[in-house]
Design an enzyme around this catalytic site. Sequence first.
Site: not given
Length: 286
Positions: A24, A135
């Site tokens: 990522k 999240d």
Amino acid sequence: MPTCIDNLEAKQGVLPDGGMIAVKKLEENSSVPPEKQFTNEVGNLMAIQHENIVKLVGSCYEMQKKVVEHNGKYIIVDVAETFLCYEYLPRGSLDKYLFESQRFDWDTRFNIIKGICKGLHFLHTGMDTPVVHMDIKPDNILLDDKMAPKISDFGLSRIFGKEQTRMNTQNVVGSLGYLAPEYLYRGEISTQSDIYSLGLLIIQISTGDKITPNNDDKCGTKFIEQVRQKWTLPQITSTYAAFDARRLQEVKICIQIGLECVEVERKERPSIVNIIDRLNGKREAK
């Protein structure tokens, strides 16, 4: 640094030994600065080892020369390139299995709900200090080759002090449709912020209905109201008419828990311990 190759959803990395990892890259223009995301994910994930939480295997932080425009002139500046390396999970995110043609059977969905809850339980109670993910949503649940869920993406997460139960912030960021009301309107962060998002996730897994994020419904209020009106006992019984008594009861419990999790008042929401006990048949109500 591992070699990166394109994938449809993310980047894959190839280790020197040929092993696969997920890579990522932290974006410079995101709502949270890359250095803050890096601190959150590396600092929080390195301390976490749990079967339902994605494993961070390494990180890379490099300075690169880039040409940028400044006051009408082009100059060369040093820009940090930050990468996080995770275990590679071949099935990708939960999102594509919930709302596309690849939907799976109830037993798999129920096990995914329980696995997510176990991972969140570890974050909230299993370490010296609670970690609030901030999240929780289908995109941030990854699945391994046995369909076991793993909570990922800790870029917005917060670590609490030992005696701390909540904190406040003026910088409200997160995913539309999943924001807890007290966080959106007052900047209050607590483990109950995660419970609110978890409730929305449980409802979606149980019903197959999907939140449509937008700026007019940042807390998923319209979605919740539609669920309350639509998913009554007769609707549940009719939709899952082919289920045996055990599976039908599991669906009812999951939808009930999901709706309790999205109570506007955070103190009215069940704890993660209560949720897990009820999923395991140990309690009847919160």
